[in-house]
Design an enzyme around this catalytic site. Structure first.
Site, mmCIF file in Angstrom:
data_model
loop_
_atom_site.group_PDB
_atom_site.id
_atom_site.type_symbol
_atom_site.label_atom_id
_atom_site.label_comp_id
_atom_site.label_asym_id
_atom_site.label_seq_id
_atom_site.Cartn_x
_atom_site.Cartn_y
_atom_site.Cartn_z
ATOM 1 N N ASN A 54 3.351 29.365 5.404
ATOM 2 C CA ASN A 54 3.513 28.384 4.328
ATOM 3 C C ASN A 54 4.721 28.805 3.492
ATOM 4 O OD1 ASN A 54 3.387 27.011 1.855
ATOM 5 N ND2 ASN A 54 1.150 26.993 1.811
ATOM 6 N N CYS A 102 5.048 23.171 -3.825
ATOM 7 C CA CYS A 102 4.888 22.569 -2.506
ATOM 8 C C CYS A 102 5.244 21.081 -2.464
ATOM 9 C CB CYS A 102 3.463 22.788 -2.022
ATOM 10 S SG CYS A 102 2.969 24.536 -2.058
ATOM 11 N N HIS A 114 3.369 18.674 3.676
ATOM 12 C CA HIS A 114 3.571 20.086 3.351
ATOM 13 C C HIS A 114 2.801 20.936 4.343
ATOM 14 C CE1 HIS A 114 3.424 23.928 1.474
ATOM 15 N NE2 HIS A 114 2.190 23.792 1.063
#
Length: 338
Positions: free
Chosen positions: A295, A116, A265
């Site tokens: 995500n 990430c 993120h």
């Protein structure tokens, strides 16, 4: 004359198959559609097919980028691929991608395994290549297919992650710096909290052909060949390390008031809302562009940036603070001038 690295274009792709909240609610009746959205802020995640890999998404994203820009592919002199879903242990998937894209054999190419925080790390790598005169046109590719690691009975991660790839062109130009003030951090003590235990050289799949299925206290089922995430530990890490990282980006020469947008993120609604409140950032400057895709790990920041470009929010002259954090533990931040 000095040359500076600058983001010139971003494109991204999502796979065709949709995993909606309605789909998840059928699999997990104890979680209705409203509960899933309320916890995650996500409506849909796009998931690759059985025979589709991260490199396939990467190829599509790169083709989309190359078709969108006024630059011959022979001018691309470096391709950097961030993925934790490579085609093979070796060779590097970036080398395979170079051939599929018909790039010059004088083009550099390598993979790096980062999650990430990967997009910010990649910008730092591209900046280094360009500003030391090693390259002029770098394609930074982020591509991930976490769905291949997720057990279908593990709602803790199945509700969050979607597959995607993004391709970002970083070019040499004058008048910078445009990407600057990089800050990095690592704490490998947290490695066990976001991990796929089986599959690498430490615990090879060949020696673990039938890993044991177990169920945790929350009713999530997985094996050690699947993705495991300790959500509470990841949250604690994020709420501790990211405010420290964020504060380190500012000083007398660069203040919070100079920032137009904050691109963190895109983990999930709960995480981002918590960080925004902790950092006392205005909601209208804090990017949230993940409802349609979930995500997407290293692709989450470039996807969010591209969405704001399309909407006309991110325009030339704007200043963005980018912050990535997650698996590793790893975290990074920088300032991007558009």
């Amino acid at each position: 004359m000095s040359q500076f690295a600058k983001i010139a274009a971003i494109e991204y792709v999502l796979p065709a198959q949709t995993l909606s909240n309605e789909d998840l609610s059928r699999d997990f009746p104890e979680w209705n559609v409203d509960k899933i959205f309320g916890k995650t802020g996500i409506n849909n995640r796009q998931i690759v097919g059985v025979d589709e890999c991260a490199s396939d998404l990467a190829f599509q994203a790169c083709e989309k980028l190359l078709n969108a820009i006024d630059l011959d592919r022979s001018a691309i002199d470096f391709i950097i691929l961030c993925t934790q879903s490579p085609d093979y242990f070796l060779p590097a998937t970036a080398c395979i991608l170079q051939d599929r894209l018909r790039l010059s054999t004088q083009c550099g190419a390598f993979d790096y395994n980062q999650g990430c925080s990967g997009f910010i790390y990649g910008l730092g790598l591209a900046k280094g290549l360009i500003e030391t005169g090693q390259a002029k046109n770098v394609v930074l590719v982020t591509a991930e297919t976490y769905s291949k690691y997720i057990h279908p009975a593990d709602k803790s991660v199945r509700t969050l992650f979607g597959d995607a790839a993004a391709a970002t062109l970083i070019q040499a130009t004058e008048g910078g710096p445009y990407i600057d003030r990089f800050r990095y951090g690592t704490d490998g003590a947290g490695a066990k909290n976001l991990i796929v235990p089986i599959g690498g050289a430490r615990h090879p799949s060949a020696l673990n052909e039938a890993p044991e299925l177990y169920t945790d206290d929350s009713g999530n089922a997985r094996t050690d060949a699947n993705l495991y995430m300790n959500g509470s530990a990841i949250f604690e890490f994020s709420m501790t390390r990211i405010p420290q990282l964020f504060a380190s980006l500012f000083d007398e020469s660069f203040t919070l008031e100079e920032v137009d947008l904050f691109a963190f993120h895109q983990a999930n609604k709960f995480m981002l809302d918590s960080l925004r409140r902790r950092l006392k950032l205005p909601a209208d400057k804090f990017i949230a562009e993940f409802e349609h895709c979930g995500n997407t790990v290293s692709s989450s920041i470039p996807i969010a940036l591209k969405e704001l470009m399309v909407k006309g929010v991110l325009t030339p002259g704007k200043t963005v603070v980018g912050v990535g954090f997650g698996v590793g533990y790893s975290w990074a931040g920088c300032v991007i001038k558009w």
